[in-house]
Motif scaffolding. Structure first.
Motif, PDB file in Angstrom:
ATOM      1  N   SER A 105      66.552  61.441  53.946  1.00  0.00           N
ATOM      2  CA  SER A 105      65.476  60.746  53.238  1.00  0.00           C
ATOM      3  C   SER A 105      64.181  61.541  53.363  1.00  0.00           C
ATOM      4  CB  SER A 105      65.279  59.333  53.787  1.00  0.00           C
ATOM      5  OG  SER A 105      64.976  59.370  55.169  1.00  0.00           O
ATOM      6  N   ALA A 106      63.412  61.525  52.283  1.00  0.00           N
ATOM      7  CA  ALA A 106      62.114  62.187  52.312  1.00  0.00           C
ATOM      8  C   ALA A 106      61.131  61.419  53.191  1.00  0.00           C
ATOM      9  CB  ALA A 106      61.564  62.305  50.886  1.00  0.00           C
ATOM     10  N   ARG A 107      61.247  60.086  53.174  1.00  0.00           N
ATOM     11  CA  ARG A 107      60.426  59.205  53.993  1.00  0.00           C
ATOM     12  C   ARG A 107      61.232  57.949  54.307  1.00  0.00           C
ATOM     13  NH1 ARG A 107      54.844  59.233  53.398  1.00  0.00           N
ATOM     14  NH2 ARG A 107      54.890  57.572  54.961  1.00  0.00           N
ATOM     15  N   GLN A 108      60.786  57.254  55.364  1.00  0.00           N
ATOM     16  CA  GLN A 108      61.351  55.940  55.728  1.00  0.00           C
ATOM     17  C   GLN A 108      62.877  55.948  55.856  1.00  0.00           C
ATOM     18  OE1 GLN A 108      59.816  52.946  53.029  1.00  0.00           O
ATOM     19  NE2 GLN A 108      57.702  53.527  53.379  1.00  0.00           N
ATOM     20  N   ASP A 110      61.614  59.408  58.296  1.00  0.00           N
ATOM     21  CA  ASP A 110      61.173  60.759  57.969  1.00  0.00           C
ATOM     22  C   ASP A 110      62.344  61.739  57.981  1.00  0.00           C
ATOM     23  OD1 ASP A 110      58.573  59.916  57.693  1.00  0.00           O
ATOM     24  OD2 ASP A 110      57.984  60.481  59.740  1.00  0.00           O
ATOM     25  N   LYS A 136      65.142  59.210  48.279  1.00  0.00           N
ATOM     26  CA  LYS A 136      63.810  58.589  48.386  1.00  0.00           C
ATOM     27  C   LYS A 136      62.694  59.557  48.014  1.00  0.00           C
ATOM     28  CE  LYS A 136      65.463  55.477  52.042  1.00  0.00           C
ATOM     29  NZ  LYS A 136      65.169  54.805  53.321  1.00  0.00           N
ATOM     30  N   CYS A 137      62.972  60.410  47.025  1.00  0.00           N
ATOM     31  CA  CYS A 137      61.959  61.371  46.591  1.00  0.00           C
ATOM     32  C   CYS A 137      60.788  60.690  45.882  1.00  0.00           C
ATOM     33  CB  CYS A 137      62.595  62.422  45.674  1.00  0.00           C
ATOM     34  SG  CYS A 137      63.648  63.596  46.559  1.00  0.00           S
ATOM     35  N   LEU A 139      59.044  58.567  47.219  1.00  0.00           N
ATOM     36  CA  LEU A 139      58.078  58.207  48.259  1.00  0.00           C
ATOM     37  C   LEU A 139      57.214  59.378  48.721  1.00  0.00           C
ATOM     38  CD1 LEU A 139      60.342  55.943  50.522  1.00  0.00           C
ATOM     39  CD2 LEU A 139      58.784  55.244  48.689  1.00  0.00           C
ATOM     40  N   LEU A 140      57.422  60.553  48.125  1.00  0.00           N
ATOM     41  CA  LEU A 140      56.705  61.737  48.606  1.00  0.00           C
ATOM     42  C   LEU A 140      56.293  62.590  47.411  1.00  0.00           C
ATOM     43  CD1 LEU A 140      56.116  62.563  51.560  1.00  0.00           C
ATOM     44  CD2 LEU A 140      58.017  64.172  51.408  1.00  0.00           C
ATOM     45  N   GLU A 144      55.206  68.337  48.766  1.00  0.00           N
ATOM     46  CA  GLU A 144      55.742  68.032  50.096  1.00  0.00           C
ATOM     47  C   GLU A 144      57.268  68.074  50.100  1.00  0.00           C
ATOM     48  OE1 GLU A 144      52.979  64.879  52.242  1.00  0.00           O
ATOM     49  OE2 GLU A 144      53.281  64.326  50.137  1.00  0.00           O
ATOM     50  N   SER A 190      69.004  56.474  55.602  1.00  0.00           N
ATOM     51  CA  SER A 190      68.735  57.521  54.611  1.00  0.00           C
ATOM     52  C   SER A 190      69.117  57.100  53.200  1.00  0.00           C
ATOM     53  CB  SER A 190      69.462  58.822  54.989  1.00  0.00           C
ATOM     54  OG  SER A 190      70.858  58.604  55.115  1.00  0.00           O
ATOM     55  N   GLY A 215      60.820  52.838  62.914  1.00  0.00           N
ATOM     56  CA  GLY A 215      60.819  53.825  61.842  1.00  0.00           C
ATOM     57  C   GLY A 215      62.184  54.409  61.579  1.00  0.00           C
TER      58      GLY A 215
END
Length: 311
Positions: A105-108, A110, A136-137, A139-140, A144, A190, A215
């Protein structure tokens, strides 16, 4: 009452219960006692993907009849890791597959480069192709995202950017799985199950959320199962993991499982160079000159330290 032998493939493994796909359909199975005894030193001797011989019991016309796994046939390949906690043992995750799809995952949570690099090493050791799917692209930011995946593109790994929420990249992901047997592997949270839901709607698999306090993702899938995809191919969905530890990979072989290192691993002054501290090391020179990504090299050093640590 009749009995008979049949050949099939394990498509689901949960505790001591298995489902085997045969020409007659799916059969719930248990293990023959002697196979259980052979499991010493391992967490499971029969895994999803294994081709097996089973003994069918009950009337031929009974759709609910069950079976006993009598024999596990030779594997083309398999993927394993070290189990978590004390007294580590080999944990075989799946057998007879074409590709590992590393879902990060890009975030959540990390992006977890340490987890990813170990998974890629384990896949490479078993000569199993790997693909990085960054979920999860949405979210960023794009810059980045590219910074996260650039080291893996440069190393030669196929990289796919996607989002189970927006649907980005799902057609490309389905195309990558066509006519292959693949497995989703990645950290808890993820989004493996969410991606599978979008690719193959109607499957009864749980999805979860990331814990706000830690997290980290919560486990939602509790077993491994192979699903036939309408778009072609087969995909195994697996439980999420907190960590991925390597199982008995010789430290001297590690650099060979980082594909971008290979052009620089054989020109060192010392033939047994570990590429960590020795003078006149061609790999370290390549890192200093920007020819090898420094983040990936630092990950290599961390894994090397773990492999050299007393067990």
């Amino acid at each position: 009452m009749s009995t008979g032998f049949s050949k099939g493939q394990v498509i689901r493994a949960e505790s001591d219960r298995y489902r085997v796909l045969t020409e007659e359909g799916e059969v719930p199975c248990r293990l023959r006692g002697r196979i259980k005894k052979e499991e010493q030193g391992r967490l499971r001797n029969v895994v999803v993907g294994d081709r097996v011989h089973i003994l069918l019991t009950g009337p031929d016309d009974d759709p609910a009849r069950d079976g006993v796994i009598e024999e596990v046939l030779p594997r083309d390949n398999f993927l394993s890791r070290a189990s978590a906690g004390r007294g580590r043992r080999e944990q075989t995750l799946i057998a007879n597959i074409d590709r590992v799809i590393a879902v990060m995952s890009a975030r959540q949570p990390d992006f977890n480069a340490g987890f990813l690099d170990r998974l890629l090493v384990a896949s490479s050791q078993r000569r199993i192709d790997s693909l990085l799917c960054l979920n999860k692209c949405d979210l960023l930011g794009r810059d980045e995202i590219e910074k996260l995946v650039e080291p893996y593109r440069l190393a030669g790994y196929p990289v796919l950017l996607g989002s189970a929420l927006s649907g980005e990249g799902l057609d490309s992901l389905a195309a990558e799985m066509k006519d292959r047997v693949s497995i989703f592997l990645g950290p808890s949270g993820s989004g493996k199950s969410s991606l599978l839901h979008r690719i193959q709607p109607g499957l009864e698999i749980a999805t979860g959320e990331v814990s706000e306090s830690t997290g980290k993702g919560r486990h939602t899938t509790s077993y491994t199962q192979i699903h036939a995809l309408d778009s072609g191919g087969f995909l195994a969905d697996s439980p999420g993991m907190r960590e991925f530890s390597l199982w008995k990979i010789p430290a001297r072989e590690l650099s060979g499982y980082f594909p971008e290192f290979r052009d620089y691993s054989y020109g060192c002054h010392f033939p047994d160079c570990s590429h960590s501290h020795e003078p006149r090391c061609s790999l370290r020179e390549a890192v200093e000159n920007g020819k090898v990504n420094n983040t990936r090299y630092k990950s290599y050093l961390t894994i090397l330290q773990d492999l050299n640590a007393p067990s």
